[in-house]
Write a protein that holds these residues in place. Structure first.
Motif, PDB file in Angstrom:
ATOM      1  N   VAL A   1       0.869  -1.095  -0.088  1.00 42.77           N
ATOM      2  CA  VAL A   1       0.046  -0.044  -0.089  1.00 42.77           C
ATOM      3  C   VAL A   1       0.912   1.008   0.024  1.00 42.77           C
ATOM      4  CG1 VAL A   1      -1.756   1.489   1.488  1.00 42.77           C
ATOM      5  CG2 VAL A   1      -1.984  -1.039   1.123  1.00 42.77           C
ATOM      6  N   VAL A   2       1.994   1.098   0.709  1.00 42.65           N
ATOM      7  CA  VAL A   2       2.933   2.199   0.828  1.00 42.65           C
ATOM      8  C   VAL A   2       3.507   2.880  -0.666  1.00 42.65           C
ATOM      9  CG1 VAL A   2       5.047   3.118   1.738  1.00 42.65           C
ATOM     10  CG2 VAL A   2       3.652   1.932   3.057  1.00 42.65           C
ATOM     11  N   GLN A   3       3.683   1.743  -1.648  1.00 42.63           N
ATOM     12  CA  GLN A   3       4.229   2.197  -2.938  1.00 42.63           C
ATOM     13  C   GLN A   3       2.668   2.747  -3.840  1.00 42.63           C
ATOM     14  OE1 GLN A   3       7.079   1.877  -3.300  1.00 42.63           O
ATOM     15  NE2 GLN A   3       8.002  -0.257  -3.174  1.00 42.63           N
ATOM     16  N   THR A   4       1.733   2.539  -3.335  1.00 42.30           N
ATOM     17  CA  THR A   4       0.769   3.222  -4.208  1.00 42.30           C
ATOM     18  C   THR A   4       0.511   4.574  -3.676  1.00 42.30           C
ATOM     19  OG1 THR A   4      -1.063   2.464  -2.467  1.00 42.30           O
ATOM     20  CG2 THR A   4      -0.371   0.966  -4.354  1.00 42.30           C
ATOM     21  N   ILE A   5       1.064   5.050  -2.500  1.00 42.29           N
ATOM     22  CA  ILE A   5       0.953   6.505  -2.186  1.00 42.29           C
ATOM     23  C   ILE A   5       2.003   7.197  -2.954  1.00 42.29           C
ATOM     24  CG2 ILE A   5       1.023   8.149  -0.177  1.00 42.29           C
ATOM     25  CD1 ILE A   5       0.652   5.504   1.882  1.00 42.29           C
ATOM     26  N   PRO A   6       1.385   8.438  -3.677  1.00 46.66           N
ATOM     27  CA  PRO A   6       2.209   9.182  -4.281  1.00 46.66           C
ATOM     28  C   PRO A   6       3.411   9.737  -3.251  1.00 46.66           C
ATOM     29  CG  PRO A   6       0.010   9.695  -4.895  1.00 46.66           C
ATOM     30  CD  PRO A   6       0.266   8.858  -3.677  1.00 46.66           C
ATOM     31  N   SER A   7       4.507   9.805  -4.009  1.00 51.27           N
ATOM     32  CA  SER A   7       5.824  10.185  -3.294  1.00 51.27           C
ATOM     33  C   SER A   7       5.579  11.642  -2.503  1.00 51.27           C
ATOM     34  CB  SER A   7       6.922  10.120  -3.909  1.00 51.27           C
ATOM     35  OG  SER A   7       6.972  10.653  -5.027  1.00 51.27           O
ATOM     36  N   LEU A   8       4.904  12.566  -3.492  1.00 48.11           N
ATOM     37  CA  LEU A   8       4.837  13.985  -3.067  1.00 48.11           C
ATOM     38  C   LEU A   8       3.761  14.077  -1.705  1.00 48.11           C
ATOM     39  CD1 LEU A   8       4.620  15.850  -6.367  1.00 48.11           C
ATOM     40  CD2 LEU A   8       6.592  15.960  -4.670  1.00 48.11           C
ATOM     41  N   VAL A   9       3.046  13.288  -1.588  1.00 49.63           N
ATOM     42  CA  VAL A   9       1.899  12.969  -0.594  1.00 49.63           C
ATOM     43  C   VAL A   9       2.781  12.670   0.609  1.00 49.63           C
ATOM     44  CG1 VAL A   9       0.046  11.935   0.470  1.00 49.63           C
ATOM     45  CG2 VAL A   9      -0.186  12.523  -2.176  1.00 49.63           C
ATOM     46  N   LEU A  10       3.364  11.541   0.538  1.00 51.18           N
ATOM     47  CA  LEU A  10       4.426  11.243   1.497  1.00 51.18           C
ATOM     48  C   LEU A  10       5.370  12.162   2.153  1.00 51.18           C
ATOM     49  CD1 LEU A  10       5.249   7.306   1.327  1.00 51.18           C
ATOM     50  CD2 LEU A  10       3.553   8.424   2.827  1.00 51.18           C
ATOM     51  N   LEU A  11       6.128  12.551   1.233  1.00 50.02           N
ATOM     52  CA  LEU A  11       7.044  13.822   1.560  1.00 50.02           C
ATOM     53  C   LEU A  11       6.343  15.098   2.194  1.00 50.02           C
ATOM     54  CD1 LEU A  11       9.127  13.758  -1.761  1.00 50.02           C
ATOM     55  CD2 LEU A  11       9.994  13.098   0.492  1.00 50.02           C
ATOM     56  N   GLY A  12       5.099  15.462   1.687  1.00 50.42           N
ATOM     57  CA  GLY A  12       4.509  16.234   2.453  1.00 50.42           C
ATOM     58  C   GLY A  12       3.959  16.151   3.696  1.00 50.42           C
ATOM     59  N   MET A  13       3.685  14.879   4.127  1.00 52.30           N
ATOM     60  CA  MET A  13       3.488  14.533   5.330  1.00 52.30           C
ATOM     61  C   MET A  13       4.497  14.459   6.344  1.00 52.30           C
ATOM     62  SD  MET A  13       0.750  11.252   4.555  1.00 52.30           S
ATOM     63  CE  MET A  13       0.713  10.927   6.193  1.00 52.30           C
ATOM     64  N   ALA A  14       5.574  14.034   5.727  1.00 50.76           N
ATOM     65  CA  ALA A  14       6.864  14.029   6.413  1.00 50.76           C
ATOM     66  C   ALA A  14       7.370  15.301   6.674  1.00 50.76           C
ATOM     67  CB  ALA A  14       8.122  13.228   5.535  1.00 50.76           C
ATOM     68  N   LEU A  15       7.352  16.312   5.999  1.00 51.24           N
ATOM     69  CA  LEU A  15       7.615  17.808   5.850  1.00 51.24           C
ATOM     70  C   LEU A  15       6.772  18.292   7.174  1.00 51.24           C
ATOM     71  CD1 LEU A  15       8.993  20.551   5.222  1.00 51.24           C
ATOM     72  CD2 LEU A  15       7.069  20.765   3.354  1.00 51.24           C
ATOM     73  N   ILE A  16       5.508  18.060   7.144  1.00 49.08           N
ATOM     74  CA  ILE A  16       4.545  18.499   8.279  1.00 49.08           C
ATOM     75  C   ILE A  16       5.151  17.917   9.800  1.00 49.08           C
ATOM     76  CG2 ILE A  16       2.327  18.694   9.138  1.00 49.08           C
ATOM     77  CD1 ILE A  16       1.328  18.368   6.237  1.00 49.08           C
ATOM     78  N   ILE A  17       5.220  16.653   9.662  1.00 50.19           N
ATOM     79  CA  ILE A  17       5.743  16.101  10.988  1.00 50.19           C
ATOM     80  C   ILE A  17       7.209  16.463  11.490  1.00 50.19           C
ATOM     81  CG2 ILE A  17       5.896  13.802  12.339  1.00 50.19           C
ATOM     82  CD1 ILE A  17       3.728  12.728  10.137  1.00 50.19           C
ATOM     83  N   PHE A  18       7.969  16.325  10.412  1.00 53.09           N
ATOM     84  CA  PHE A  18       9.436  16.340  10.804  1.00 53.09           C
ATOM     85  C   PHE A  18       9.927  17.669  10.409  1.00 53.09           C
ATOM     86  CE2 PHE A  18       8.362  11.856  10.396  1.00 53.09           C
ATOM     87  CZ  PHE A  18       8.636  11.330  11.670  1.00 53.09           C
ATOM     88  N   GLY A  19       9.363  18.391   9.518  1.00 53.49           N
ATOM     89  CA  GLY A  19      10.141  19.459   9.255  1.00 53.49           C
ATOM     90  C   GLY A  19      11.140  19.491   8.028  1.00 53.49           C
ATOM     91  N   LEU A  20      11.935  20.415   7.692  1.00 53.16           N
ATOM     92  CA  LEU A  20      12.527  20.346   6.442  1.00 53.16           C
ATOM     93  C   LEU A  20      14.084  19.557   6.676  1.00 53.16           C
ATOM     94  CD1 LEU A  20      12.512  24.021   5.037  1.00 53.16           C
ATOM     95  CD2 LEU A  20      11.468  22.034   3.957  1.00 53.16           C
ATOM     96  N   GLY A  21      14.511  19.008   5.697  1.00 52.05           N
ATOM     97  CA  GLY A  21      15.951  18.441   6.064  1.00 52.05           C
ATOM     98  C   GLY A  21      15.941  17.057   5.262  1.00 52.05           C
ATOM     99  N   THR A  22      17.032  16.549   5.866  1.00 53.92           N
ATOM    100  CA  THR A  22      17.422  15.121   5.274  1.00 53.92           C
ATOM    101  C   THR A  22      16.628  14.061   6.198  1.00 53.92           C
ATOM    102  OG1 THR A  22      19.690  15.788   4.920  1.00 53.92           O
ATOM    103  CG2 THR A  22      19.316  13.533   5.038  1.00 53.92           C
ATOM    104  N   THR A  23      16.259  14.132   7.251  1.00 55.38           N
ATOM    105  CA  THR A  23      15.431  13.195   8.003  1.00 55.38           C
ATOM    106  C   THR A  23      14.263  12.706   7.542  1.00 55.38           C
ATOM    107  OG1 THR A  23      16.833  13.842  10.091  1.00 55.38           O
ATOM    108  CG2 THR A  23      14.551  12.797  10.354  1.00 55.38           C
TER     109      THR A  23
END
Length: 212
Positions: free
Chosen positions: A60-82
């Motif tokens: 299921v993770v593979q079906t989620i658009p990468s921009l969506v996951l990156l956007g969620m990660a940005l909201i939770i963890f902020g900018l950067g490599t992490t």
């Protein structure tokens, strides 16, 4: 063409630095994914009743658009490599997990029975029989994963992860085709080179009796 070559010569330090950072992010993400996927794949071969469910959830993770996951990660963890590493690691898991599970599951029972007849323990059978026979399949999963991640890592620049994606997105923002090519061409070359090198390693890891 001459303009692009001149640009590459002038900005070679920037391009090399971006390529090294891109490779670092990709390799680290796949390493993290492998550390999760390979043990899990081995565990699933001992718990096949739930294997399809785990593989399905991972898929299921593979079906989620990468921009969506990156956007969620940005909201939770902020900018950067992490946040980029978290997302890329998640994307890297499925091919390695699936190939680990498939490779070990398809080891011929006669090898397992022969090992048991020699008095080997379960751990010894895993380490000395199953993994060596399945290694080429596992490496194939790593190969697929790494080639994908090198491509997807260009998007990670949108949340401050750096790499060759920085050049591509900067070029798009400034309508600078040389900058775009300076990011896109090395990324493509990296994917091709890595795929070829791991393909050679995969062939070497295949037991001689199983090579075509």
């Amino acid at each position: 063409m001459n303009d692009f070559l001149s640009f590459v010569v002038e900005e070679q330090d920037l391009i090399i630095r971006a390529a090294l950072q891109h490779m670092y992010i990709s390799l680290l993400a796949v390493t993290i994914g492998s550390l999760i996927a390979i043990p899990t794949g081995i565990w699933l071969t001992r718990n096949k009743s739930i294997a399809n469910y785990i593989l399905g959830v991972t898929g299921v993770v593979q079906t989620i658009p990468s921009l969506v996951l990156l956007g969620m990660a940005l909201i939770i963890f902020g900018l950067g490599t992490t946040p980029a590493l978290i997302v890329l690691s998640l994307y890297s898991i499925l091919p390695i997990l699936r190939n680990t599970y498939t490779g070990i599951s398809e080891v011929d029972d006669m090898y397992i029975e022969a090992a048991k007849g020699m008095g080997m323990t379960g751990v010894q059978i895993l380490l000395q029989v199953e993994i060596p026979l399945a290694l080429s399949v596992i490496i194939a999963g790593v190969r697929i994963s790494l080639v994908y991640i090198i491509s997807w890592a260009t998007l990670a620049a949108l949340i401050g992860a750096g790499g060759l994606g920085d050049l591509i997105w900067t070029g798009l923002a400034s309508y600078d085709k040389n900058m775009i090519f300076a990011g896109a061409i090395p990324a493509s070359i990296l994917a091709l080179v890595v795929g070829t090198v791991i393909g050679i390693i995969q062939k070497l890891a295949t037991p001689k009796g199983l090579r075509k």
